[in-house]
Structure formats: structure tokens, C-alpha cells
Design an enzyme around this catalytic site. Structure first.
Site, PDB file in Angstrom:
ATOM      1  CD1 TRP A 116      -2.294  -2.185   1.495  1.00 59.08           C
ATOM      2  CD2 TRP A 116      -3.154  -0.822  -0.049  1.00 59.08           C
ATOM      3  NE1 TRP A 116      -3.406  -2.794   0.964  1.00 59.08           N
ATOM      4  CE2 TRP A 116      -3.950  -1.982   0.016  1.00 59.08           C
ATOM      5  CE3 TRP A 116      -3.500   0.173  -0.967  1.00 59.08           C
ATOM      6  CZ2 TRP A 116      -5.077  -2.172  -0.787  1.00 59.08           C
ATOM      7  CZ3 TRP A 116      -4.616  -0.019  -1.774  1.00 59.08           C
ATOM      8  CH2 TRP A 116      -5.388  -1.176  -1.673  1.00 59.08           C
ATOM      9  CG  ASP A 190      -3.512   4.117   3.788  1.00 57.31           C
ATOM     10  OD1 ASP A 190      -4.588   3.919   4.388  1.00 57.31           O
ATOM     11  OD2 ASP A 190      -3.214   3.555   2.710  1.00 57.31           O
ATOM     12  CE  LYS A 214      -9.523  -2.725   2.892  1.00 53.32           C
ATOM     13  NZ  LYS A 214      -8.485  -1.792   2.691  1.00 53.32           N
TER      14      LYS A 214
HETATM   15  C1  LIG Z   1      -8.024  -1.176   1.357  1.00 58.55           C
HETATM   16  C2  LIG Z   1      -6.952  -0.176   1.512  1.00 58.55           C
HETATM   17  C3  LIG Z   1      -6.952   1.020   0.785  1.00 58.55           C
HETATM   18  C4  LIG Z   1      -8.131   1.460  -0.055  1.00 58.55           C
HETATM   19  O1  LIG Z   1      -8.261   0.961  -1.269  1.00 58.55           O
HETATM   20  P1  LIG Z   1      -9.498   1.360  -2.208  1.00 58.55           P
HETATM   21  O2  LIG Z   1      -9.701   0.151  -3.037  1.00 58.55           O
HETATM   22  O3  LIG Z   1      -9.068   2.542  -2.989  1.00 58.55           O
HETATM   23  O4  LIG Z   1     -10.638   1.701  -1.321  1.00 58.55           O
HETATM   24  C5  LIG Z   1      -5.915   1.907   0.977  1.00 58.55           C
HETATM   25  N1  LIG Z   1      -4.930   1.642   1.850  1.00 58.55           N
HETATM   26  C6  LIG Z   1      -4.922   0.517   2.585  1.00 58.55           C
HETATM   27  C7  LIG Z   1      -3.834   0.295   3.576  1.00 58.55           C
HETATM   28  C8  LIG Z   1      -5.927  -0.423   2.421  1.00 58.55           C
HETATM   29  O5  LIG Z   1      -5.938  -1.539   3.160  1.00 58.55           O
END
Ligand SMILES: *Cc1c(COP(=O)(O)O)cnc(C)c1O
Length: 383
Positions: A116, A190, A214
Site C-alpha cells: 500500500w 494511511d 475494512k
Molecule cells: C483497502 C486499503 C486502501 C483502499 O483501497 P481502495 O480500493 O481505494 O478503497 C488503501 N490503503 C490501505 C492500507 C488499504 O488496506
């Protein structure tokens, strides 16, 4: 047709028990919350409309919005100098929206600790000049880089970290104190995949963002918490709907916000507020429960000769637990037997393989106990 889930072993009553869903996101939501939403689906609080059908400017929805914002602020003790924005676009859109709002097209710092943060870093390149302050790529992202090793750039406009790497199962358990490290730029986190799983020290944060799917509710809603003094520097190319200043000035109603997602988030926040563990309540109660759940699962994996987790113990995520079978040819058998027991969506992310159990706030201890019992049984039949 016979459903493979009809007779899952731990079911006591079909009305109160469901299979345990270990999906990484969109993820399990407390049954009480889903039932409440179902009851209110076509007629919210007797007003004759469902939430999806209401004007976002009407008094009914404004009360839903204000309640959700108030609860979120109080659950995480967010100081008043921070604005809370309810946006659309998910975490990935924030990878662009953050640099468009905070970078001034200049240099920014990144710590790379998994997929990420890597994605965020690559996207930021389109808007500014990101530099890598530290990376755990050489250890295949099985650790979170120690802040004492970070090469911070004095000219950086902010430092971005992903505090829970959902795919690699790596969590930053203590937010770095950048001021004490002699760094004046704000910290951007994030925290999509562990928001509301524990308290946050806001004195160390400039901006935090989280996709909802989440720990908060349905996909489509993104929460941004931003310190007021960081507003007002959006690049000219930034879409108005993604300019934090515009969103803040209009109380997240510059354009139509994801109204149903905000309503569901509000129900989840109420559910969190009601959670108890002994003397603890709310987010603190969940933190304790999350620690107990994760400890049970990691101890079982570590004690086993058949399952393993590669992450450095001090950096292991309490939310996402990747694990691997010693014999990967048994992966398909493992997943099908898990499914028959009502243990759903345990398949690991395609980029790392193996298995992953996501044990977010809404996963009860009973779900982890059922998983652990299955792991032991599977190991006994395979070795
Ligand atoms: C799930 C997640 C995202 C978000 O992803 P989208 O598909 O754009 O909603 C961003 N950062 C992390 C750490 C995640 O787990």
C-alpha cells in the site's frame, strides 16, 4: 439446492449466527448493525423514506451526518483543530488527493513498508517529488522500518506512512514522534485497515485517511482527518470536489456525499460505542479484544509445524494475519474444508499467496477460536 454452508459446525441458531467472514475488505459487519439497517431500509425513524432516498440537505440526513461525525470524533478523541471529511474515491484516490492538497508540487517523504505504501509512493510521483526515507523491501516487507533508520528530508512537505499494511500484515504499533526527531513536516497516515481498532495519538499526526470497507462499513466512503492549518494549498489541477478546503467549508456536502455509507458508518460507530471488555468501553474495549484475538491466532501459528507467519513479531498486524501452509499443494483442500466449516474468504492476496485471516473489529473472539480449532485439526490430519 443444498448450500455447503447450511450445516456449519458452530451454528447454534440460524438467526443469530452466520459463518465467520475473514475477508480483507470489503469485510464483515456486525450482524446487529446489518439487522438494524434492514429494519430501517424503507422507513427511517418513521419519516416514510429510506436513507438512500433522502436529500442530503434535508433535516433527516443532516441529523444522520452530524451524529456520525460527532461519534467518530468522540470515539477517536479527535481534537477540534482537526476537520473530519466524508469523501468518495477510496484509499487509492487519497493517494492522489493528499499530494494534490499538501505537496505544493515539491518534495515529500515516504516510508515503504508494503504494497500500500508503495502504491501511494508511485501515485505521488504524478504530482510532486517523493523520496524514500526508509524501506523494508529488502526483507520482503516482513518488518516496519525502525524510525531511527529513516533518512528524513528537511525540505519535505510531509512524510507518508501506511500504519497497517493490509496485504503484508505489517503494523506500525507506535506512531513516530517526528518533532522529537527534528522534523517539522506533518505526518500523513494511511490507516484504512486499522482505523478504530485502537486509540490514535493526534499530537503526532497531520492528516489521516481511511477507506471505509475494512473497519467502518460499506465501500465508497473515505474518511479524512486533517489539521486545519494544512488546508489552503491545493494545486490548481486539484478537482474542486477533492480540494480539502472546499470539502471542509461545505461540511462534506460540496457535492452529494455517499449518504448510505455515512449512515452505515454511523451505525457502526454506535455499535463501537456500546462495546465493553471488563472496565473498558468503545475503542479501548476493541483494542483489548483485538489484542486477545491476534495473540491467540499468532500463538497457534507459531506453535504449529505446518503453518507459519513470516512477519517480525514486533511488527505483526493485529488486523491482517497472513499465513502459509508448509505444503502449498494443500492450499485448495484447506480452503474448501474451511469453507465447509463456515470459515470464509481465507485465501491470501494474489501478490503474496498463502492464506490471510483478517480479524477486524467486527470479528468476534469466537470466530478466531473457530479458526484456531480448524487449524489444529487440519494440521493433525495432514501430518
Ligand atoms: C483497502 C486499503 C486502501 C483502499 O483501497 P481502495 O480500493 O481505494 O478503497 C488503501 N490503503 C490501505 C492500507 C488499504 O488496506
Amino acid at each position: 439446492m443444498r448450500s455447503p454452508l447450511k450445516d456449519f459446525a458452530f451454528s447454534t441458531s440460524k438467526d443469530t449466527m452466520r459463518p465467520f467472514n475473514f475477508s480483507a475488505g470489503p469485510a464483515t459487519i456486525p450482524l446487529e448493525v446489518l439487522n438494524r439497517a434492514a429494519q430501517e431500509m424503507s422507513n427511517w425513524h418513521g419519516c416514510g423514506m429510506g436513507v438512500m432516498e433522502m436529500s442530503h440537505r434535508g433535516k433527516e440526513f443532516i441529523s444522520i451526518y452530524e451524529q456520525a461525525e460527532r461519534l467518530f470524533r468522540s470515539l477517536l478523541s479527535i481534537p477540534l483543530e482537526f476537520k473530519i471529511l466524508f469523501m468518495q474515491g477510496g484509499g487509492l484516490a487519497e493517494n492522489a488527493i493528499v499530494p494534490m492538497n499538501l505537496s505544493r508540487s515539491l518534495e515529500v517523504d515516504f516510508v515503504l513498508s508494503g504494497s500500500w505504501s508503495e502504491k501511494s509512493f508511485k501515485e505521488a510521483k504524478r504530482y510532486c517529488s517523493p523520496k524514500v526515507a526508509a524501506s523494508s523491501e529488502s526483507s520482503e516487507f516482513h518488518d516496519f522500518p525502525d524510525p531511527s533508520t529513516w533518512q528524513l528530508n528537511a525540505k519535505a512537505q510531509y512524510l507518508h506512512i501506511c500504519t497497517n499494511e493490509t496485504i503484508h500484515g505489517v503494523e506500525c504499533h507506535d506512531l513516530p514522534d517526528l518533532k522529537a526527531m527534528g522534523y517539522n513536516a506533518p505526518l500523513v497516515i494511511d490507516f484504512s485497515s486499522h482505523v478504530l481498532s485502537k486509540p490514535v495519538d493526534w499530537s503526532r499526526v497531520g492528516l489521516a485517511f481511511a477507506g471505509a470497507q475494512k473497519n467502518i462499513g460499506p465501500a465508497g466512503l473515505t474518511l479524512v482527518v486533517v489539521r486545519e492549518d494544512l488546508l489552503g494549498h491545493a494545486l490548481a489541477i486539484c478537482p474542486s470536489a477533492f480540494d480539502y478546503t472546499t470539502v471542509a467549508k461545505n461540511s462534506s456536502m460540496y457535492n452529494t456525499p455517499p449518504t448510505y455509507g455515512i449512515y452505515m458508518a454511523g451505525l457502526i460507530f454506535e455499535w463501537i460505542k456500546e462495546q465493553r471488555e471488563g472496565e473498558l468501553s468503545g475503542v479501548q474495549a476493541l483494542q483489548k479484544r483485538n489484542q486477545d484475538k491476534a495473540r491467540l491466532l499468532y500463538e497457534t501459528i507459531d506453535a504449529s509445524n505446518f503453518f507459519s507467519n513470516p512477519v517480525a513479531p514486533h511488527a505483526r498486524s493485529l488486523m491482517n494475519v497472513p499465513f502459509f501452509l508448509k505444503d502449498p499443494s494443500k492450499d485448495a483442500l484447506f480452503l474448501s474444508q474451511a469453507n465447509e466449516r463456515g470459515l470464509l474468504q481465507l485465501k491470501g492476496h494474489k501478490s503474496v499467496g498463502g492464506m490471510r485471516a483478517s480479524i477486524y473489529n467486527a470479528m468476534p473472539l469466537e470466530g478466531v477460536q473457530a479458526l484456531v480449532a480448524f487449524l489444529k485439526e487440519f494440521e493433525a490430519t495432514q501430518t
